[in-house]
Structure formats: C-alpha cells, structure tokens
Design an enzyme around this catalytic site. Structure first.
Site, mmCIF file in Angstrom:
data_model
loop_
_atom_site.group_PDB
_atom_site.id
_atom_site.type_symbol
_atom_site.label_atom_id
_atom_site.label_comp_id
_atom_site.label_asym_id
_atom_site.label_seq_id
_atom_site.Cartn_x
_atom_site.Cartn_y
_atom_site.Cartn_z
ATOM 1 N N LYS A 67 0.833 -1.208 0.000
ATOM 2 C CA LYS A 67 0.000 0.000 0.000
ATOM 3 C C LYS A 67 0.868 1.258 0.000
ATOM 4 C CE LYS A 67 -3.969 1.682 2.759
ATOM 5 N NZ LYS A 67 -4.756 1.362 3.970
ATOM 6 N N SER A 148 -9.616 1.248 3.319
ATOM 7 C CA SER A 148 -8.798 2.100 2.480
ATOM 8 C C SER A 148 -7.742 1.332 1.702
ATOM 9 C CB SER A 148 -8.112 3.163 3.346
ATOM 10 O OG SER A 148 -7.135 2.597 4.205
ATOM 11 N N SER A 172 -9.945 -1.425 7.226
ATOM 12 C CA SER A 172 -9.282 -1.168 5.946
ATOM 13 C C SER A 172 -8.464 -2.324 5.396
ATOM 14 C CB SER A 172 -8.406 0.083 6.057
ATOM 15 O OG SER A 172 -9.223 1.220 6.156
#
Length: 487
Positions: A67, A148, A172
């Site tokens: 990420k 997310s 997330s």
C-alpha cells in the site's frame, strides 16, 4: 521456481505485463499507483542467489505489492495517495518493507488507496485518491472496492502480484478483502511494526496480509511479524512470532468453539451467505454457540472517533517531521493549506472536514483524549468482547465481514449499507481474519473470525479448515456491472 519452470524475473515480467494490460487500460482498475523501476533488477539478483543455493525462505523471489502509505527508501514515492507528498520521498524503508526485502520478496510496486487511508472527509469515496484516481472492483467495475486498502485488495484479487500488504485502523484490511474475495488478516496491534507507515492512530493501526489463500496469508504474516525498537507496541508480543504455516490444519475446526455474532453487522445477503458458511463449520466438527452477545458494541463509536482525531494529528505530525528538510509538508496544517490551494486536483469530489477537525485537537495529554481512550479500551475489551470469550469459552467469534460491494458514487460518497463487524477487533486491538464465503449477483462476501489477542495461529487454523472444506473463491471476470441473473 524450484522446478525451474519460472524465474523470479520471468514472474515479475508477467505481473508487470498484466498490470499494464488491466490496470490503466483494459478493465481500467486503477489499483496500482506506481511500479518499482528496479523490480526486474531485484528479481534477477534473487534468481542469482537461488542459483547459487542461497534461499531466504518462502518469499524468495516472490513479487509483492504494498500500500502507498508504507515507506520505501527507493525510487518509488510514499504518498498515502495525496499529491501533497509527491515531492517528499521517504528517507528509508518502513520496518515491514525491510522485512519483506530481507525475506527475498520483490516489491513490485505501490497500490492505490482511499486517500489518507480514508481519514480526510466524512463524505469520501472509498478507493479514490488524488494521485491514483478511482480504484474499481474487479468483479464489477462500477462497484466500490472498499477502503482504504482498496488498491491492494483489487490488485491481489486481479492477480497483479502473488500477495499484498494493506493497513487497517478500522476495517481497511478486512473490508477490501471481503469485497474482493480475498483472505485478509488484521493482526493484534503490536504484532507487526508500524514504523515508517503513514499513520492514522497508534492505538489501532496495523499492517496485515491480503492474499488469495489462507496459506499465502500465513506465509506473509510470518514474514511481517516481529519486534521493532522503533515501535514500542511490538514489545508486547508474548514470544517470538511463530511460523504461522504450522497452523494450516485441514481438521482445524474439530473441537473448536465458535460464537456467532448477529444483528449488528447486517445486510441480508451477507447474513445469507454467512449462514451457509456456519453450516460448513458445523459439518467440520466445530461447536457453534449461536447467537452470542457482545456487550457495549454501540457504546464507544463517538469516543473512538475522538481518539482517532487526536492521535491522527499527533502521529501524522511526527511522521511528517521525519521526512526531513526536503519535504515542504511539515504538519497537518501544511496539508490542509496544500489541499485548499489545489482544490481542482485534491478537493474535486469531497472536502477535508476530518483534517480540520483533527487540526483543532490539542495534545495527547488533554483530558478529552485520555478519557476517550480509557473508555474505548474498557468497553471494547474488559467489559466488551472479553466477556463474551470468557462466558462462552470461545476460540473465535464469527460475523459477516460485510455485504456485497456498493456502487461507486462520486456525488454522494460512500452509502453502502453493507454493514461490517470491523470495530469489534479494531477498537480492542485484537486480531481478525476474513475469508471468502460466497457471491451475491457475482459480488463477493466474506466472513470474519475474530480472536483474543495474539491468537493469530488459532484464527489461521480455523480459517484454513473452512477454506479447504468450502473452496469458495472464484477469480474475477472484470464485468462492467453486477450479474443480476445469478444470485
């Protein structure tokens, strides 16, 4: 690779080609925000090590995506999806990035995400960032991938890398894993170092694996876990992290006691598919306690938000200070000013209300913060889920990870109605693992196994036994919309 069929360099080439074909063109998923220009050279070096008989472990030569809030001290940026950090390279690897490199993984690139890990606006659209655009669900590209860690979820589901790493504060990792038919592990806070990861809140933040199988997730968690002097929370680990692959037991559900949490997470399709999964748990020898009651589930939401606002300002300011003199972004206030000055690129669809709310908070010595944190820990732990585990003598609690993915809506923001149980484990700092349990109109649904702290091995054992019995996961077909002909 052991047989010689593939080299790491060839695998890396194939993944890069697939990203090129499906991410910015083709299905236009916008899952990968940047690829590593050194990936092929790194893979070649690891091939040479393999040829020389030097193997670092199960991840040797394996391409992985992480990420874009996990720092890498290389030619890639670390921006949390924001253009504000596009001129602020990280000075060094995050601890987890270094662990991956040491284990022999090829960091193939960075994944898109909900900008600032979905902590900028109360009207945000999950999967959107100023730098990466709108990430799209590979099962139906008009559907939201959930945030997310949306880019990691989509990228690994679409087979852009072997495995991926996401981060979670509250939902997330597990939500995008559920929405993209992945196995996602949100570990106990403190099992995986947060040093070098752009933060929201140290009391809840953690990184975790997002993979297509429980086996892959166990391998990756074994590589990520460990103590780090730069993250004092990791000193709480009871012992050296185990090799989690030893928990991969097809008979792991026999004799397990599993509670079913109902009513608070729901959506009819999530409930329907989870009910079918619970029958599999029974058939595999688990004792099911249905339902179980978790006290105070709705008694800490406001206090959790207060804690996150206070810690976000404190933790983000500390992270930005560590970027050094070259970064123009020194504080949260600088980011707010940047967004105001670049509304056309950063505030196109929603604002920054959460940023401004956090900026108004004081230091972590404020009574409001201290009291809110104590309240959250008491209500989520000792007077919350701990009571349920003790009363019913449970190994785990199961609940729907969420319902089918909702439509992307840049006008109204996220209006999912999909439910979700993530706050149980997130606020307490306890572990959870989600596994695919089925599809509604072709859209994935997951089920979460929630555990007591430091019981990742137990959760992996239960999840693996379910996965092997059910064999649920299907690869995405990149449809333009949900298949309403097949429920």
């Amino acid at each position: 690779m052991k047989s010689g069929k593939y080299t790491s360099q060839r695998l890396t080439q194939l993944y890069l080609a697939r990203i090129q074909a499906l991410d910015k063109t083709g299905a236009n998923l916008h899952a990968v925000i940047e690829t590593n220009p050194d990936a092929l050279a790194i893979a070649a070096q690891l091939d040479a090590e393999r040829k020389a008989g030097k193997l670092r472990g199960a991840l040797h030569g394996i391409p992985i995506l992480i990420k874009d809030n996990i720092a890498t001290g290389d030619k890639m940026l670390t921006t949390a999806g924001s253009l504000a950090l596009a001129t602020s390279p990280a000075l060094r690897d995050a601890f987890v990035a270094k662990k991956l490199r040491d284990a022999g993984a090829v960091i193939l690139g960075k994944t898109n995400l909900s900008e600032w890990a979905n902590f900028r606006s109360t009207h945000s659209v999950s999967g959107w960032s100023g730098r990466g655009g709108q990430c799209r669900n590979p099962y139906a590209t008009d559907r939201n991938p959930c945030g997310s860690s949306s880019g990691t979820g989509v990228a690994i589901s679409a087979n852009f890398a072997t495995v991926g790493v996401g981060t979670e504060t509250d939902g997330s990792v597990v939500c995008p894993s559920g929405a993209n038919s992945l196995v996602g592990i949100k570990p106990t806070v403190g099992l995986v170092s947060r040093a070098g990861i752009i933060p929201i809140a140290h009391s809840q933040d953690t990184a975790g694996p997002m993979c297509r199988t429980v086996t892959d997730a166990a391998i990756l968690l074994s590589a990520l876990a460990g103590t780090d002097p730069a993250d004092p929370e990791t000193a709480r680990q009871p012992a050296s992290p185990p090799d989690y692959t030893t928990a991969l037991d097809r008979n792991g559900l026999k004799g397990a006691r599993i509670g079913v949490a109902r009513g608070a997470f729901g959506n009819p399709e999530g409930d329907r598919l989870n009910n079918a999964a619970i029958e599999v748990l029974k058939a595999q020898g688990a004792t099911i306690v249905d339902p179980v009651e978790i006290p105070h589930l709705k008694d800490y939401g406001d206090q959790e938000y207060t804690v996150l606002l206070y810690e976000f300002k404190n933790d983000l300011n500390a992270y930005l200070a560590g970027l050094g003199a070259a970064s123009p972004m020194k504080t949260l206030a600088d980011l707010i000013a940047y967004n105001d000055a670049h509304k056309d690129s950063e505030l196109t669809y929603f604002g920054q209300e959460i940023f401004t709310q956090a900026q108004d908070k004081g230091p972590l010595t404020d009574d409001a913060y201290v009291e809110a944190l104590a309240h959250c820990r008491r209500m989520s732990r000792t007077e919350g889920v701990d009571v349920t585990f003790a009363k019913d003598k449970l190994d785990a609690i199961v609940a729907p990870t969420g319902g089918p993915a909702w439509l992307i809506d840049l006008v109204n923001g996220d209006c999912s109605g999909a439910g979700g149980n993530s706050s149980i484990a997130a606020v307490a700092g306890y572990p959870t693992i989600t596994v695919p349990v089925g599809y509604s109109y072709g859209l994935p649904v997951g089920m979460s196994f929630i555990g007591k702290p430091w019981t990742e091995a137990t959760l992996i054992k239960l999840a693996y036994a379910y996965e092997q019995a059910a064999k649920t996961r299907k690869a995405p077909q990149f449809l333009a919309t949900a298949n309403l002909a097949v429920k």
